[in-house]
Structure formats: C-alpha cells, structure tokens
Design an enzyme around this catalytic site. Structure first.
Site, PDB file in Angstrom:
ATOM      1  N   GLY A  66      42.940  40.204  38.702  1.00 53.07           N
ATOM      2  CA  GLY A  66      41.965  40.571  39.243  1.00 53.07           C
ATOM      3  C   GLY A  66      42.165  41.540  40.835  1.00 53.07           C
ATOM      4  O   GLY A  66      41.529  41.784  41.397  1.00 53.07           O
ATOM      5  N   GLU A  72      20.750  18.433  42.512  1.00 49.67           N
ATOM      6  CA  GLU A  72      21.093  19.150  43.660  1.00 49.67           C
ATOM      7  C   GLU A  72      20.986  18.840  45.050  1.00 49.67           C
ATOM      8  O   GLU A  72      21.373  19.520  45.635  1.00 49.67           O
ATOM      9  CB  GLU A  72      20.304  20.510  43.455  1.00 49.67           C
TER      10      GLU A  72
HETATM   11  P1  ADP Z   1      44.878  42.638  37.763  1.00 49.46           P
HETATM   12  O1  ADP Z   1      46.003  44.313  37.291  1.00 49.46           O
HETATM   13  O2  ADP Z   1      45.654  42.320  39.156  1.00 49.46           O
HETATM   14  O3  ADP Z   1      44.940  42.235  37.143  1.00 49.46           O
HETATM   15  P2  ADP Z   1      43.022  45.752  38.398  1.00 49.46           P
HETATM   16  O4  ADP Z   1      44.899  46.614  39.231  1.00 49.46           O
HETATM   17  O5  ADP Z   1      42.965  45.719  36.947  1.00 49.46           O
HETATM   18  O6  ADP Z   1      43.939  43.411  38.380  1.00 49.46           O
HETATM   19  O7  ADP Z   1      41.941  45.679  39.260  1.00 49.46           O
HETATM   20  C1  ADP Z   1      40.680  45.099  38.503  1.00 49.46           C
HETATM   21  C2  ADP Z   1      39.877  45.962  39.176  1.00 49.46           C
HETATM   22  O8  ADP Z   1      39.821  45.310  39.991  1.00 49.46           O
HETATM   23  C3  ADP Z   1      40.812  47.617  39.521  1.00 49.46           C
HETATM   24  O9  ADP Z   1      40.404  48.471  38.718  1.00 49.46           O
HETATM   25  C4  ADP Z   1      39.472  47.902  40.457  1.00 49.46           C
HETATM   26  O10 ADP Z   1      38.354  48.754  40.852  1.00 49.46           O
HETATM   27  C5  ADP Z   1      39.701  46.567  41.606  1.00 49.46           C
HETATM   28  N1  ADP Z   1      40.539  46.513  42.397  1.00 49.46           N
HETATM   29  C6  ADP Z   1      41.472  45.172  42.417  1.00 49.46           C
HETATM   30  N2  ADP Z   1      42.283  45.450  43.472  1.00 49.46           N
HETATM   31  C7  ADP Z   1      41.263  46.287  44.864  1.00 49.46           C
HETATM   32  C8  ADP Z   1      41.674  46.866  45.214  1.00 49.46           C
HETATM   33  N3  ADP Z   1      43.165  46.665  45.967  1.00 49.46           N
HETATM   34  N4  ADP Z   1      41.096  47.842  46.367  1.00 49.46           N
HETATM   35  C9  ADP Z   1      40.121  48.840  45.418  1.00 49.46           C
HETATM   36  N5  ADP Z   1      39.902  48.133  44.224  1.00 49.46           N
HETATM   37  C10 ADP Z   1      40.148  46.943  43.646  1.00 49.46           C
HETATM   38 ZN    ZN Z   2      25.962  18.943  39.959  1.00 53.09          ZN
END
Ligand code: ADP
Ligand code: ZN
Ligand code: MG
Length: 604
Positions: free
Chosen positions: A206, A426
């Site tokens: 992500g 909690e």
């Molecule tokens: P990874 O391949 O590293 O697991 P992705 O490139 O698939 O992650 O990212 C998933 C989504 O997160 C992207 O489609 C985008 O929407 C969002 N995202 C992640 N990093 C950024 C960034 N630096 N700027 C804008 N969007 C991002």
């Molecule tokens: Zn707990």
C-alpha cells in the site's frame, strides 16, 4: 478464422434448406397426375397426346383435353427404347411431338448431384469441425507459455504520472533518472554511461509501488508491460521461464519501454530455500529473468522495474550490479506526505469547507497511501449513505476508525453483563495508558463492537515515531494487560475478551528479547533465524539458532517482563479506582468517549 467457420455453418444450413425447398418443388404439381407406364402406352395408341416433354426421368404428357400426366422412367433408358420395348408401333411414335429437355435447371442438378455430394459434404464438415477443435486446443497450449503481460500503451485517459503520486520525494527523484534515460538515452550513452537495467521498488503493502511504476511509464510516455510474479508460478515446470522469455521478446519489439514485475518475491526468493514441488519451477523462472537481464544489448532501451515488500527474501543474484542494482525504498508516509496523498485523492470529492486534511493526516499515523485513499473513499460512501451532497469531518473521522478497526457492529446483541465487562475492560486500558509516562495519549474509548473487537481504546501518537524505547514497550504491555487486570480486580474473574490483548503482550515481550536485545540477562543479540522456508505450502518463519537452555531463559525473561508490566498496571488500577468508575459510567451512558471528555473525567 472463427467467423469463417461460423459462416460455413450458416451457409451449410441455408444449403440444406434450399435442397428441401427444391425437392418439394420438384414434386409433380397438383394438376399433373402421376400415372403408370401402361397409361402412357394406351394414350399413345389412342392418339390422345398433344405433346410429350421428357426431362430426366420424368415424362410429362400434355393431353389433347388440356390435362397433364406424368410418368417416371428408369435413368439411362431413352423414351423410344421404352416405347419399342412395350411394342408401340413405329408410326405412332413418329407422330408424337416429343420435346426433350435436358434437366438444365438448378433443381435438376441439385437432385441428381446431391446424393453423391451429400456424404462428401458431411465428411468435409466433420473434418472441419475436428480440425477446428484441435486447432483451438493447440493455440491454447501455445498461449500457455506466453506471457500474460498486460500492456498499457499511451492510453491518455488512464495515464498516471508523477503528479498522481504524492509525497515519496526521494523515490520520485530516483525514478526521474529512469524517465530521463528512456526519453533521451543518447545523452547518457555518449558519455559512456551504462543505462540501468533494473530498479527494485521496496516497501510495505500500500505504499504506492505499483502506482509509482505506472507513473514512471506515464511520465516517460513509453509502453508499460505489467506482470505479477505470481503469474509466473504455475503447476508446470518451465512455463514460468517461457513466459519470461516471451515477455522480454514482446518488450524488445516495443522499445523504449518499461517492464514491471510486481511482487517479484513470488519468484525471486533465495534459491534453494524451500522444500517441496514448486521451488524448481521458481528457480527456473528466476534464472530466466537473470538470463534476460544479462542478455540485453548495452544500448537496449528497456528498463525493468520490480516491486516487492519482502526484500529480505530476495535472492542475492537479483541484486547484483547490472541487474536490480538500483533500489528505491518507499516508506509509509509522514504527516506532510499523508496530507499530500489525501489532497490527491480528495480532488474529485466534494469536501465541506471546514474539512482540514491536515487534521486527518494528524490522526492517521502509520497509515499507508492505500489506507488514506481508502479513508476518503469510505468517507464518501458514508456521506452518500446519509444522502449528503458533501463530505464533512464527521464522516472522515468515522472512516478513519472504520479503516483502522473494521466496520461498527452496532446491531450485535450483547447482554447487560457483557456490556459492563467491556466497559471496565476498556476503561482499564485507558486509565493505565493515561497514567503511564511514555504512552501515547488516549484519543477515544468505545464499547461499540467493531470488526473483531468488543470495544476499543484508541491511542494516538502526537508525532510520527521511527524508534521506540524499552520503557515504551514495557508500558505498552502494561496497557494491553490493563483491560484483563481491571476485569480481574472488579469481578474476581476473567473472560475470553482479553485473548488478543494477551497474545499481543506476549509477542511484544518475546520480541524485546529475541529481536531488540533489550533483555539484561540474555544480552545484546538476536535469537532465532528468520530465514524463509516453505514446506508443504506453509511458511516456517523461524529456525532456532540457540540451545534448549537459552530457550528456557527466553521463556523466563518473557515472564519477567510481563510480571513487571503487570505490577505497573495493577498499581494504577488500584490507585485510580474512582477514575475507572467514572469512565465506566460515562461509557455505559454514551458508549463512546472522545479525547476531550476523557481528559475532563480524569482531571483531579
Ligand atoms: P503497493 O503496490 O505498494 O502495494 P499500490 O501502488 O497498489 O501499493 O497503492 C495502492 C493505492 O494507494 C494506489 O492505487 C493509490 O490510490 C494509493 N496510494 C498509495 N501511495 C500513494 C501516493 N504516494 N500518492 C497517491 N496515492 C497513493
Ligand atoms: Zn482489550
Ligand atoms: Mg502492488
């Protein structure tokens, strides 16, 4: 090709229909009666006939009274022969007006030829169909070894550029060089520079690896071949390797271009590490990738990007100079980057005027880019569900919690007793966290079930932290035990509600000793080898590299850490009983307590 076969089928059906039609039409017409040969003879003898038309095997008599009659004869036998055989007198035959029509009509040919042609046609059709089946299977088998690389050419609408990637400044700078190479290789070649071949994007899920790779292609305006490592791993040995070969062949036809191998760890694991079937295949595939990388002409204008979140498991041969020698590390965004990412994703969403993305960024430490994109999306969904036209801060805060903890489960039925226990549990977490010096401030407490948890206490660091101290960890364990210990002190009994707290506390204690070297007794070393092994599809993540005696000591140390944390928590719970009670009452009344309210409640 397929169309041709289809057309052939349609043509065949039409053909059959035409034949059926003509065979009906070929039948004697209603007004002409079918009669026997003896009628023909007697009519001739009585001179009742105006005209005879012979057409193939059909003899049509046009009688003087205007009627028509039809007689059939054998093929090959002429009418005169037939008549003389029946002993018709010569003069009578000569008097006849005979017209011979060779069946020149289409129907004649159809009727005469069809019996011979039909079997051939059927056989032909059959063979055709068989061939088609075989061909289909063949071409499918051929496709199998081909790469399933998806090519994204200059599709303007879905083009992603660096503008769409927020933050990650260093990574973009590094990749800008790649873009420069692709756009203007001559500049570098003239100086004798070697164009980099492979760039490895490292980062947890992500963080935008895939996005950044696509943006690089978009920025350089070159075709982009995208394939995922797991697509290489097939049941059959050799398929992966052949796909790699095919992928690079395709790419070479489209230079300059970018090949992107996503999740390369699926094939690029250390060779030899792994038991069981699939690793042979993986090795072959990996070897093929290495061969292709090495086999580039020095001036080939292809750059291979690869992404992984497990650099530790990659084979060192991949990382050698001339292969994936450049590495770009992507980290979870800091507060400024989070704000920037939120801005990118908020572009097409109508936000209320009072929405502060900075504020959202503050509330989301540790979130990845994908999480942040998800927050905005969830907020939009929440707003839509409330039939609102704009998204305001409330939806955004709710969305953060939803992304962090899973959806609220308000409808879950709980008994009064369970509710009370959850409230104490909690409150225990919150109070222990509040009175320990090195913990993050409490942000929110709730007894509404979410995802897997019955309730939750959110703590939020005031700033992004990359390092943690031993006292922070021990206090963290104390906070985790706070819920369990409060239940115990109030009810003299414990519930299963604390299971995951205990598991996390134990695992933190273990890591303090085995990974961080924070135990005084066992000293500054790590224990256990985290090398990847795959055995029967299951990952064995740890290999022991210490003796049985040390193992015992580790267990003892875990126990020591946990009892130390327990004492800390117990003391606070004992001293601050009244505060816990206050928080519990508030929770039972309102279900959630926000930071401000909580601080009011615990103020002396
Ligand atoms: P990874 O391949 O590293 O697991 P992705 O490139 O698939 O992650 O990212 C998933 C989504 O997160 C992207 O489609 C985008 O929407 C969002 N995202 C992640 N990093 C950024 C960034 N630096 N700027 C804008 N969007 C991002
Ligand atoms: Zn707990
Ligand atoms: Mg990805």
């Amino acid at each position: 090709m397929k169309n041709l076969f289809k057309n052939f089928g349609i043509f065949f059906i039409i053909f059959i229909l035409i034949i059926a039609l003509f065979s009906f039409m070929g039948e004697p017409k209603a007004e002409s009666k079918r009669v026997g040969t003896e009628t023909l003879i007697s009519r001739i003898n009585n001179e009742e006939i105006e005209k005879i038309i012979v057409e193939g095997t059909k003899i049509e008599m046009q009688l003087k009274d205007g009627k028509k009659e039809i007689v059939k004869k054998e093929t090959g036998e002429s009418l005169s022969e037939l008549l003389s055989n029946f002993g018709v007198e010569k003069e009578k035959i000569l008097k006849l007006n005979i017209e011979v029509r060779e069946g020149e009509g289409f129907d004649y040919w159809l009727v005469t030829l069809l019996p011979f042609l039909l079997p051939f046609l059927l056989i032909g059709l059959f063979v055709f169909l068989m061939m088609r089946g075989v061909q289909g299977a063949n071409s499918r088998a051929m496709m199998f070894g081909q790469s399933q690389a998806k090519e994204f050419t200059k599709d303007e609408k879905h083009k992603v550029t660096f503008k769409d990637v927020a933050g990650v400044k260093e990574a973009k700078e590094e990749l800008l060089e790649v873009v420069e190479f692709l756009r203007n290789p001559k500049k570098f070649l003239d100086l004798g520079a070697r164009i980099p071949r492979g760039v490895l994007l490292l980062g947890s899920p992500g963080t935008g690896k895939t996005l950044l790779a696509r943006a690089t292609a978009g920025e350089a305006n070159v075709p982009f071949f995208h394939i995922s490592g797991s697509e290489f791993v097939e049941m059959f040995v050799g398929v992966g390797a052949s796909r790699v070969r095919d992928l690079f062949k395709k790419a070479k036809k489209n230079t300059p271009c970018i090949i992107f191998i996503d999740e390369i760890d699926a094939v690029g694991r250390k060779r030899g590490a792994g038991l069981g079937g699939s690793h042979d295949e993986r090795e072959q595939t990996l070897n093929q990738i290495l061969v292709e990388l090495d086999g580039f002409e020095p001036n080939t204008n292809i750059i291979v990007l690869a992404a992984t979140n497990r650099p530790d498991v990659l084979d060192s041969a991949l990382l050698r100079p001339g292969r994936f020698d450049r590495q770009v590390v992507l980290e979870n965004p800091d507060i400024n980057d989070r704000e920037a990412i939120l801005k990118v994703h908020a572009k097409k969403k109508p936000l209320a005027k009072d929405v502060s993305l900075r504020h959202i960024a503050q509330r989301t430490p540790g979130f990845s880019g994908a999480d942040l994109a998800n927050v905005l999306n969830e907020a939009a969904i929440l707003a839509a569900r409330k039939n609102k036209k704009i998204i305001d801060m409330n939806e955004l805060f709710d969305a953060i919690e939803k992304v962090m903890l899973g959806p609220e489960r308000k409808s879950r039925v709980i008994t009064k007793k369970e509710r009370d226990i959850t409230a104490y549990h909690e409150a225990g977490h919150a109070i222990v966290a509040h009175y320990l010096p090195n913990t993050d401030p409490v942000h929110k407490i709730s007894i509404i079930a979410r995802g897997q948890t019955g309730g939750y206490t959110l703590k939020m660091p005031t700033e992004d932290k990359h390092m943690h101290t031993k006292s922070e960890y021990i206090e963290e364990i104390a906070v985790l035990l706070g819920g369990y210990l409060t239940e115990k002190s109030i009810y003299n009994e414990v519930t299963t509600g604390a299971t995951s707290d205990l598991r996390r506390a134990t695992s933190i204690a273990r890591r303090l000793i085995t990974d961080f070297g924070m135990s005084e007794i066992l000293g500054p070393r790590t224990f256990g080898n985290k090398e990847e092994m795959i055995f029967l599809g299951r990952e064995i993540t740890e290999q022991r590299d210490y003796s049985e005696k040390i193992a015992e000591q580790i267990d003892e140390e875990i126990f020591t850490f946990i009892s130390r944390a327990t004492k800390m928590a117990e003391k606070i719970i004992e001293d601050k009983k009244d505060k816990i009670e206050k928080v519990v009452q508030e929770l039972l009344k309102n279900e959630t307590i926000e930071k401000k309210k909580f601080e009011e409640l615990v103020k002396d």
